[in-house]
Design an enzyme around this catalytic site. Sequence first.
Site, PDB file in Angstrom:
ATOM      1  N   ALA A  21      20.984   4.739  33.193  1.00 59.05           N
ATOM      2  CA  ALA A  21      19.680   5.340  32.931  1.00 59.05           C
ATOM      3  C   ALA A  21      19.413   5.492  31.435  1.00 59.05           C
ATOM      4  CB  ALA A  21      19.591   6.697  33.617  1.00 59.05           C
ATOM      5  N   CYS A  42      20.711  -9.082  17.515  1.00 62.67           N
ATOM      6  CA  CYS A  42      20.466  -9.978  16.388  1.00 62.67           C
ATOM      7  C   CYS A  42      21.617  -9.898  15.383  1.00 62.67           C
ATOM      8  CB  CYS A  42      19.165  -9.612  15.678  1.00 62.67           C
ATOM      9  SG  CYS A  42      17.698 -10.312  16.465  1.00 62.67           S
ATOM     10  N   HIS A 163      16.129 -10.457  23.758  1.00 62.42           N
ATOM     11  CA  HIS A 163      17.032 -11.391  23.078  1.00 62.42           C
ATOM     12  C   HIS A 163      17.905 -12.110  24.125  1.00 62.42           C
ATOM     13  CE1 HIS A 163      19.495 -12.121  19.243  1.00 62.42           C
ATOM     14  NE2 HIS A 163      20.078 -12.832  20.196  1.00 62.42           N
ATOM     15  N   HIS A 165      20.420 -13.375  26.533  1.00 63.25           N
ATOM     16  CA  HIS A 165      21.763 -12.909  26.846  1.00 63.25           C
ATOM     17  C   HIS A 165      22.017 -13.056  28.330  1.00 63.25           C
ATOM     18  CE1 HIS A 165      19.332  -9.389  27.913  1.00 63.25           C
ATOM     19  NE2 HIS A 165      20.356  -8.950  28.647  1.00 63.25           N
ATOM     20  N   HIS A 239      34.327 -31.762  44.424  1.00 61.49           N
ATOM     21  CA  HIS A 239      34.765 -30.422  44.786  1.00 61.49           C
ATOM     22  C   HIS A 239      35.409 -29.642  43.631  1.00 61.49           C
ATOM     23  CE1 HIS A 239      35.726 -27.213  47.443  1.00 61.49           C
ATOM     24  NE2 HIS A 239      36.964 -27.205  46.998  1.00 61.49           N
ATOM     25  N   PHE A 307       8.069  -5.920  52.679  1.00 62.32           N
ATOM     26  CA  PHE A 307       8.623  -6.635  53.829  1.00 62.32           C
ATOM     27  C   PHE A 307      10.049  -7.093  53.553  1.00 62.32           C
ATOM     28  CE2 PHE A 307       9.415 -10.532  56.284  1.00 62.32           C
ATOM     29  CZ  PHE A 307       9.309  -9.990  57.562  1.00 62.32           C
TER      30      PHE A 307
HETATM   31 ZN   LIG Z   1      33.254 -28.721  47.728  1.00 66.38          ZN
HETATM   32 ZN   LIG Z   2      17.453 -10.032  18.703  1.00 68.34          ZN
END
Ligand SMILES: [Zn+2]
Ligand SMILES: [Zn+2]
Length: 334
Positions: A21, A42, A163, A165, A239, A307
């Site tokens: 939060a 940055c 930015h 990420h 695979h 829904f």
């Molecule tokens: Zn596979």
């Molecule tokens: Zn930035």
Amino acid sequence: MPEFRKDPVSARCVIVSTERAKRPQSGFPSELSGREETCPFCTGNEQETPPEVLAYREDGSARDGPGWSVRVVPNKYPALTPDAGSADHQGVFYKAWPGIGAHEVVIESPQHATSTASLEARQFAAVMRAYRERMSALAGDERWRSIIVYKNEGREAGATLEHVHSQIVALPEVPPVVAAEMENAQRHYAANGRCLFCELVGDDVTGRARLIETSRRFTAFCPYASRFPFETWIAPKTHAACFEHSTEDELAELGAFVGRLLRTLTKHFPDLPFNYIVHSAPLRENAAQYFHWHLEIMPRLAQAAGFEWGSGLFINPISPEDAALLLRGAGSGG
Ligand SMILES: [Zn+2]
Ligand SMILES: [Zn+2]
Ligand SMILES: [Zn+2]
């Protein structure tokens, strides 16, 4: 301290993590001050994040200072922490257990880029390499059973910082979505002796109708029962269970391939909000024969609403066949 709780009615697990939060722009009342002046991702603002756990740096540049191209740091507002104490409660109705896990942020450019599609192929390949390196490191920790890599781009897709990420979460258990995939793949393998995904990425089943594009080693297609318009899955043609076992060459090709697909999507839908996730084989599960890693791109052109939340069913107004047709068309134009 974060904790897992299980709902007695739905058997759904939830992570209660009050740290979250405190995030900037999280939309909670204490954050009404709006956008922060300085972007913590940055270059030059390295002190704004927890100390880095990985960085690709110019020779001689110092840790947690400028000179990096990709940088991975622990999330400042983690959903889970490696050492969450307490919260072990096994009541008749209410069950809770410690929310242990790792939560890291991959900062994908030292400059303030806001669109993944704008990253150069070489840069995006380095991001993929960072995923591999951190996944391998986290896989070494016996406590973790599953690692999820994901990206939120755009506010509608849940991003709180613009930015570029992505994030990596290591979990102490296999989460429901991966568990369901693992179960289905295991059942298919037991019945047919073949990997489900290997069959899906083969032309005969995916068919040309939902195929978007292929590269030497990868296929991109709209899944048969796409939840979202233009949902796109990318998987290796041969695979491979674990993303973190990818080679240098594979990651270079993957970076270029995913970058191209994102550019195709944003050509049609500028500033497209989207999520992508990497599903790799759960750890310590012996799933190598039947699990096949893949990357799912989920464009957020429509919000999941009442829904969807009420039923667990998605309504997709665009057929995956039409979506693939449109994306194929744009792809061939360059
Ligand atoms: Zn596979
Ligand atoms: Zn930035
Ligand atoms: Zn998946």
